[in-house]
Design a protein around this motif. Structure first.
Motif, PDB file in Angstrom:
ATOM      1  N   ALA A 282       9.360 -12.301   8.470  1.00 31.60           N
ATOM      2  CA  ALA A 282       9.430 -10.844   8.626  1.00 31.60           C
ATOM      3  C   ALA A 282       9.147 -10.133   7.307  1.00 31.60           C
ATOM      4  N   MET A 283       9.615 -10.693   6.202  1.00 35.51           N
ATOM      5  CA  MET A 283       9.345 -10.086   4.897  1.00 35.51           C
ATOM      6  C   MET A 283       7.862 -10.193   4.551  1.00 35.51           C
ATOM      7  N   MET A 284       7.265 -11.345   4.867  1.00 30.10           N
ATOM      8  CA  MET A 284       5.844 -11.542   4.578  1.00 30.10           C
ATOM      9  C   MET A 284       4.984 -10.584   5.398  1.00 30.10           C
ATOM     10  N   GLU A 285       5.400 -10.257   6.615  1.00 29.45           N
ATOM     11  CA  GLU A 285       4.661  -9.306   7.449  1.00 29.45           C
ATOM     12  C   GLU A 285       4.627  -7.925   6.809  1.00 29.45           C
ATOM     13  N   ILE A 286       5.630  -7.605   6.017  1.00 33.27           N
ATOM     14  CA  ILE A 286       5.656  -6.324   5.305  1.00 33.27           C
ATOM     15  C   ILE A 286       4.764  -6.388   4.069  1.00 33.27           C
ATOM     16  N   LEU A 287       4.848  -7.494   3.339  1.00 38.00           N
ATOM     17  CA  LEU A 287       4.169  -7.600   2.049  1.00 38.00           C
ATOM     18  C   LEU A 287       2.659  -7.800   2.163  1.00 38.00           C
ATOM     19  N   GLU A 288       2.231  -8.667   3.040  1.00 36.70           N
ATOM     20  CA  GLU A 288       0.820  -9.064   3.059  1.00 36.70           C
ATOM     21  C   GLU A 288      -0.148  -7.896   3.252  1.00 36.70           C
ATOM     22  N   PRO A 289       0.111  -6.947   4.169  1.00 32.20           N
ATOM     23  CA  PRO A 289      -0.823  -5.817   4.298  1.00 32.20           C
ATOM     24  C   PRO A 289      -0.882  -4.944   3.053  1.00 32.20           C
ATOM     25  N   LEU A 290       0.196  -4.920   2.262  1.00 29.97           N
ATOM     26  CA  LEU A 290       0.246  -4.056   1.086  1.00 29.97           C
ATOM     27  C   LEU A 290      -0.635  -4.584  -0.050  1.00 29.97           C
ATOM     28  N   MET A 291      -1.014  -5.853   0.016  1.00 29.29           N
ATOM     29  CA  MET A 291      -1.851  -6.417  -1.035  1.00 29.29           C
ATOM     30  C   MET A 291      -3.207  -5.714  -1.086  1.00 29.29           C
ATOM     31  N   ALA A 292      -3.656  -5.190   0.063  1.00 26.68           N
ATOM     32  CA  ALA A 292      -4.972  -4.536   0.109  1.00 26.68           C
ATOM     33  C   ALA A 292      -5.017  -3.277  -0.746  1.00 26.68           C
ATOM     34  N   LEU A 293      -3.855  -2.707  -1.064  1.00 24.80           N
ATOM     35  CA  LEU A 293      -3.810  -1.494  -1.892  1.00 24.80           C
ATOM     36  C   LEU A 293      -4.163  -1.790  -3.342  1.00 24.80           C
ATOM     37  N   GLN A 294      -4.050  -3.054  -3.737  1.00 27.81           N
ATOM     38  CA  GLN A 294      -4.366  -3.484  -5.107  1.00 27.81           C
ATOM     39  C   GLN A 294      -3.634  -2.642  -6.154  1.00 27.81           C
ATOM     40  N   SER A 295      -2.383  -2.401  -5.889  1.00 30.04           N
ATOM     41  CA  SER A 295      -1.530  -1.662  -6.831  1.00 30.04           C
ATOM     42  C   SER A 295      -0.777  -2.645  -7.711  1.00 30.04           C
ATOM     43  N   GLU A 296      -0.342  -2.188  -8.851  1.00 30.06           N
ATOM     44  CA  GLU A 296       0.452  -3.044  -9.733  1.00 30.06           C
ATOM     45  C   GLU A 296       1.860  -3.235  -9.169  1.00 30.06           C
ATOM     46  N   VAL A 297       2.329  -2.235  -8.420  1.00 29.81           N
ATOM     47  CA  VAL A 297       3.654  -2.312  -7.810  1.00 29.81           C
ATOM     48  C   VAL A 297       3.496  -2.555  -6.319  1.00 29.81           C
ATOM     49  N   VAL A 298       4.515  -3.121  -5.701  1.00 25.97           N
ATOM     50  CA  VAL A 298       4.438  -3.449  -4.283  1.00 25.97           C
ATOM     51  C   VAL A 298       4.577  -2.206  -3.421  1.00 25.97           C
ATOM     52  N   PHE A 299       5.596  -1.401  -3.706  1.00 25.77           N
ATOM     53  CA  PHE A 299       5.848  -0.204  -2.909  1.00 25.77           C
ATOM     54  C   PHE A 299       5.437   1.028  -3.718  1.00 25.77           C
ATOM     55  N   GLU A 300       4.169   1.348  -3.618  1.00 27.02           N
ATOM     56  CA  GLU A 300       3.592   2.414  -4.435  1.00 27.02           C
ATOM     57  C   GLU A 300       3.950   3.788  -3.886  1.00 27.02           C
ATOM     58  N   GLY A 301       4.251   4.719  -4.787  1.00 26.82           N
ATOM     59  CA  GLY A 301       4.564   6.090  -4.405  1.00 26.82           C
ATOM     60  C   GLY A 301       3.334   6.970  -4.421  1.00 26.82           C
ATOM     61  N   GLN A 302       3.524   8.256  -4.713  1.00 23.81           N
ATOM     62  CA  GLN A 302       2.424   9.206  -4.685  1.00 23.81           C
ATOM     63  C   GLN A 302       1.465   9.023  -5.866  1.00 23.81           C
ATOM     64  N   LYS A 303       1.977   8.477  -6.978  1.00 21.54           N
ATOM     65  CA  LYS A 303       1.134   8.257  -8.145  1.00 21.54           C
ATOM     66  C   LYS A 303       0.661   6.806  -8.192  1.00 21.54           C
ATOM     67  N   ARG A 304      -0.583   6.643  -8.571  1.00 22.06           N
ATOM     68  CA  ARG A 304      -1.199   5.325  -8.607  1.00 22.06           C
ATOM     69  C   ARG A 304      -0.435   4.386  -9.549  1.00 22.06           C
ATOM     70  N   HIS A 305      -0.127   3.199  -9.060  1.00 21.97           N
ATOM     71  CA  HIS A 305       0.570   2.154  -9.807  1.00 21.97           C
ATOM     72  C   HIS A 305       2.006   2.544 -10.181  1.00 21.97           C
TER      73      HIS A 305
ATOM     74  N   TRP B 235      19.038 -14.227   9.352  1.00 21.22           N
ATOM     75  CA  TRP B 235      19.260 -12.781   9.280  1.00 21.22           C
ATOM     76  C   TRP B 235      18.007 -12.024   9.716  1.00 21.22           C
ATOM     77  N   SER B 236      16.841 -12.459   9.261  1.00 21.93           N
ATOM     78  CA  SER B 236      15.596 -11.805   9.653  1.00 21.93           C
ATOM     79  C   SER B 236      15.374 -11.908  11.154  1.00 21.93           C
ATOM     80  N   SER B 237      15.670 -13.075  11.719  1.00 23.94           N
ATOM     81  CA  SER B 237      15.504 -13.250  13.164  1.00 23.94           C
ATOM     82  C   SER B 237      16.428 -12.315  13.932  1.00 23.94           C
ATOM     83  N   TYR B 238      17.647 -12.164  13.434  1.00 23.56           N
ATOM     84  CA  TYR B 238      18.592 -11.272  14.104  1.00 23.56           C
ATOM     85  C   TYR B 238      18.146  -9.812  14.002  1.00 23.56           C
ATOM     86  N   VAL B 239      17.766  -9.392  12.794  1.00 23.52           N
ATOM     87  CA  VAL B 239      17.406  -7.990  12.576  1.00 23.52           C
ATOM     88  C   VAL B 239      16.176  -7.591  13.387  1.00 23.52           C
ATOM     89  N   THR B 240      15.202  -8.495  13.507  1.00 21.68           N
ATOM     90  CA  THR B 240      13.935  -8.146  14.154  1.00 21.68           C
ATOM     91  C   THR B 240      13.937  -8.396  15.660  1.00 21.68           C
TER      92      THR B 240
END
Length: 403
Positions: free
Chosen positions: A283-306, A382-387
């Motif tokens: 479940a965590m990987m399902e969140i992370l993997e699509p975000l790699m396409a943003l090519q940001s230095e940070v995982v959860f990018e805000g309004q400002k780049r990187h 825990w992931s199985s329960y939450v999802t």
């Protein structure tokens, strides 16, 4: 014409721990910590000590970082002249003593590299600015005793006890530094106040972050699944990992080992000051993997780049969803309740999953393992329960405890 001696500017800057003589009773004292200060030893004419011998005394002349070698020699000469005339320099010397605020500001600057982040450093000086500087900030640092410290602490000791406790620690630090620089002598008044029990005992009330019931998490998570905002993705990841807000929002891609399915949060962002490994579930990987396409230095990018999302982004999302009386940090408590009541795992496995220190210093010295494999199994459950779909939770939640 400048006075001369055995020491040079280069020696003053580089000599190791010990007492190093310049001549005529002037010494450079280097502490094991590296702090450097000047002292002068004089014998006061006509005065005797308790044993009837000539009164020989050491006097501090200030730290070597603020008092130059020539200034120290000038002051040492002044002290020797007074002593030769039978005058005790302690009561007759004129010195440039910095104020409490001046020393505090310097301590703040010197310790900037040690703060976990800029916010912590600013909080340190702000506490002194709000509660100490108005009352003792302009006072010479050597004139501050118990009465002056109590002027700062007493008004807030009961009503704002945690603030007062931190204020006391910070005042103590400033006074200790001043003493190491030769501007104070004797016991720290904070220590004396504590040992004497001058201030009343205040029973601290534990403050708990409001948490969602673990039974309600799957329905809440399902609602999050329908949102595409970055704050929703970060909040889902926070729920699944049980991590702190700052740990998640500060995530960088170099911290993640995708093949090993492992995230290592560095010590600089951890409350414990140690690296913390977090096993990544499906479940965590399902969140992370699509975000790699943003090519940001940070995982959860805000309004400002990187740049990461703001600290308030997830809490504001909770409020927009109409979830009241719950904090983001509270999901850690939610996970802990579930781990104890449903998963029924050993305490150390649950606590290490939350990056809590378990046991005494001695116990931790022998328990070197972070139980990663056992924690991975727990986080998978825990992931199985939450999802799970909310309709399945009532049927399946109880079964989890028997596995």
């Amino acid at each position: 014409m400048a006075l001369t001696g055995k020491l040079t500017k280069k020696l003053v800057e580089n000599l190791g721990p010990g007492r190093h003589g310049d001549g005529s009773g002037l010494y450079l004292v280097v502490d094991p910590s590296g702090a450097r200060r000047w002292i002068v030893r004089v014998t006061v004419k006509g005065q005797k000590n308790a044993k009837g011998a000539p009164l020989r005394t050491d006097f501090g002349l200030g730290g070597a970082d603020v008092v130059t070698i020539n200034q120290a020699r000038d002051r040492a000469l002044e002290y020797r002249r007074m002593a030769k005339q039978g005058l005790n320099p302690r009561f007759n010397a004129t010195r440039d003593i910095p104020t409490f605020e001046e020393i505090a500001q310097q301590v703040h600057i010197d310790r900037m590299p040690t703060w976990k982040n800029q916010k912590h450093g600013q909080q340190w000086i702000n506490t002194l600015r709000d509660y100490a500087f108005p009352k003792i900030g302009r006072m010479p640092i050597d004139s501050i005793g118990q009465p002056e410290v109590l002027m700062c602490l007493s008004p807030i000791w009961t009503d704002k006890h945690e603030t007062a406790r931190r204020l006391a620690q910070r005042i103590k630090t400033v006074l200790d530094v001043a003493r190491s620089k030769g501007f104070r002598e004797g016991e720290n008044p904070i220590t004396a106040i504590k040992d004497a029990g001058v201030l009343p005992k205040v029973k601290a009330k534990a403050k708990h972050h409001k948490a969602m019931r673990w039974q309600d998490v799957p329905e809440f998570y399902a609602a999050l699944q329908g949102r595409s905002a970055m704050a929703a993705k970060a909040l889902k990841f926070t729920c699944l990992t049980g991590s702190r807000t700052g740990e998640v929002l500060g995530m960088r891609w170099e911290e993640i080992d995708l093949p090993a399915r492992l995230w290592t949060c560095p010590a600089v962002r951890m409350k414990t000051g140690e690296d913390h490994r977090v096993p990544l579930t499906d479940a965590m990987m399902e969140i992370l993997e699509p975000l790699m396409a943003l090519q940001s230095e940070v995982v959860f990018e805000g309004q400002k780049r990187h740049k990461s999302l703001s600290n308030m982004s997830m809490l504001m999302l909770l409020r927009r969803m109409g979830v009241e009386g719950v904090t983001v940090h509270g999901f850690r408590s939610t996970f802990r309740d579930w781990a104890g009541e449903v998963a029924n795992v050993p305490r150390e496995v649950a606590e290490l999953s939350l990056a809590h220190k378990v046991g005494s210093d001695v116990e931790r010295a022998y328990a070197r393992s972070d139980l990663l494999d056992r924690r991975r199994a727990l986080m998978d459950r825990w992931s199985s329960y939450v999802t799970r779909q909310p309709s399945d939770v009532v049927r399946l939640a109880g079964a989890g405890g028997s596995k």
